[in-house]
Design a protein around this motif. Structure first.
Motif, short mmCIF file in Angstrom:
data_model
loop_
_atom_site.label_atom_id
_atom_site.label_comp_id
_atom_site.label_asym_id
_atom_site.label_seq_id
_atom_site.Cartn_x
_atom_site.Cartn_y
_atom_site.Cartn_z
N VAL A 189 49.84 36.82 40.44
CA VAL A 189 51.07 35.85 40.64
C VAL A 189 50.23 34.54 41.47
N ARG A 190 51.21 33.56 41.61
CA ARG A 190 50.73 32.23 41.86
C ARG A 190 50.96 32.12 43.44
N GLY A 191 49.66 31.52 44.03
CA GLY A 191 49.81 31.38 45.45
C GLY A 191 50.32 29.79 45.64
N HIS A 224 52.89 36.08 46.56
CA HIS A 224 52.13 35.45 47.49
C HIS A 224 52.72 35.57 48.99
N GLY A 225 53.59 34.80 48.95
CA GLY A 225 54.12 34.62 50.37
C GLY A 225 55.35 35.40 50.56
N ALA A 226 56.46 35.20 49.66
CA ALA A 226 57.65 35.94 49.59
C ALA A 226 58.28 35.98 48.16
N PRO A 227 59.09 36.73 47.77
CA PRO A 227 59.48 36.79 46.44
C PRO A 227 60.03 35.70 45.90
N HIS A 228 60.50 34.80 46.50
CA HIS A 228 61.31 33.42 45.88
C HIS A 228 60.61 32.26 46.31
N THR A 229 59.55 32.18 46.95
CA THR A 229 58.67 31.18 47.02
C THR A 229 57.26 31.30 47.54
N THR A 230 56.42 30.74 47.30
CA THR A 230 55.06 31.02 47.61
C THR A 230 54.60 30.58 49.21
N TRP A 231 55.48 29.60 49.58
CA TRP A 231 55.05 29.08 50.83
C TRP A 231 55.62 29.80 51.96
N ASP A 232 56.81 30.42 51.88
CA ASP A 232 57.34 31.05 52.99
C ASP A 232 56.65 32.68 53.27
N ALA A 233 56.51 32.95 54.58
CA ALA A 233 55.87 34.50 54.85
C ALA A 233 56.91 35.49 54.94
N LEU A 234 56.78 36.62 54.11
CA LEU A 234 57.91 37.54 54.21
C LEU A 234 57.96 38.06 55.52
N ARG A 287 59.40 49.99 45.55
CA ARG A 287 59.01 50.86 46.78
C ARG A 287 58.00 50.26 47.79
N VAL A 288 57.10 49.78 46.95
CA VAL A 288 55.81 48.84 47.83
C VAL A 288 56.16 47.41 47.38
N VAL A 289 56.20 46.50 48.69
CA VAL A 289 56.20 45.08 48.34
C VAL A 289 54.86 44.69 48.77
N LEU A 290 53.85 43.99 48.02
CA LEU A 290 52.63 43.53 48.39
C LEU A 290 52.69 41.98 48.48
N ILE A 291 52.18 41.48 49.51
CA ILE A 291 52.19 40.09 49.69
C ILE A 291 50.55 39.61 50.39
N GLY A 292 50.41 38.28 50.38
CA GLY A 292 49.35 37.82 51.21
C GLY A 292 49.70 36.77 52.07
N HIS A 293 49.13 35.50 51.80
CA HIS A 293 49.48 34.27 52.32
C HIS A 293 49.15 34.03 53.92
N THR A 294 49.54 34.89 54.72
CA THR A 294 49.25 34.73 56.16
C THR A 294 47.81 35.25 56.55
N HIS A 295 47.13 35.82 55.86
CA HIS A 295 45.81 36.12 56.22
C HIS A 295 45.62 37.11 57.30
N GLN A 296 46.77 37.98 57.32
CA GLN A 296 46.78 38.99 58.31
C GLN A 296 47.30 40.39 57.72
#
Length: 234
Positions: free
Chosen positions: A59-61, A112-122, A147-156
């Motif tokens: 996916v795109r970050g 990356h961040g949230a399902p509808h935008t790369t810039w938000d933090a889920l 069943r499992v939602v995988l994201i990044g973006h906040t480095h935590q």
């Protein structure tokens, strides 16, 4: 089924090499990459070549959008330097990546961040507070098989369970925030119909990465400090 998930490489070939070595020892069936691939200064060209061979982005970050030229007013000096290091077709490649993807019959939802935008933090709610269980569920309601939602973006690294849904921030390969520069990735294992999550931390040659950044990029001193300390400058 064993699935390796990494993200936020941020152009750090040195950290990525260590992650890939650790990942291979775990022998995953599939490797997924949550984006923010090359926006960084520890040999981004080599970092991209390693990802292309071993862990191409799924996916795109948000910083992939910067490399793609979607936001030319943001960090123009950095954009110019990063794109000079990379193959000329890479901006188009990164810009064409999707915001979300599903794997394992839809059980895994990737963003990356949230399902509808790369810039938000889920995991974040309004005013910087943590998202409530209801808010988390609402953000993935368009993906009923997940069943499992995988994201990044906040480095935590984070893990929350809400009514049978597991939300996972897999951590970042590079540019840590908590004072430990070790690279991160996450291993998923499906056993007897259940998904298990293991956070992995991997030491790497931080000094070599910092030295490369200091020698080659226009804001190399700041990047080197971030890599060495595991905290953003200032």
């Amino acid at each position: 089924m064993r699935i390796a998930v990494l993200g936020d490489v941020h152009g750090n070939a040195f950290a990525l090499e260590a992650v890939l070595a650790d990942l291979r020892a775990c022998a995953p069936d599939l490797t997924l990459n949550l984006g923010d691939t090359v926006w960084g200064a520890a040999d981004p060209a080599r970092a991209w070549a390693l990802q292309l061979e071993h862990a191409p982005p799924t996916v795109r970050g948000n910083t992939d959008e910067l490399v793609a030229g979607w936001h030319p007013d943001r960090f123009p000096e950095w954009q110019a330097w990063v794109t000079e290091q990379l193959p000329p077709d890479l901006p188009g490649t990164l810009g064409a990546l999707p915001t979300t993807a599903q794997r394992a019959g839809g059980e895994l939802l990737l963003a990356h961040g949230a399902p509808h935008t790369t810039w938000d933090a889920l995991f974040a709610g309004p005013d910087g507070r943590s998202a409530s269980p209801a808010e988390l569920e609402a953000r993935v309601q368009d993906f009923p098989a997940a069943r499992v939602v995988l994201i990044g973006h906040t480095h935590q690294e984070q893990l929350r369970s809400v009514h049978g849904l597991t939300f996972v921030n897999v951590g970042a390969v590079s540019r840590q925030l908590q004072g430990d520069p070790a690279a991160r990735w996450t291993l998923l294992e499906r056993r007897a119909g259940q998904w298990n999550v293991t956070f992995r931390r991997v030491p790497y040659n931080v000094e070599a990465a910092a030295a490369w950044a200091a020698a080659h990029c226009p804001m190399g001193a700041q990047e080197a400090e971030h890599l060495r300390t595991g905290r953003p400058p200032g």
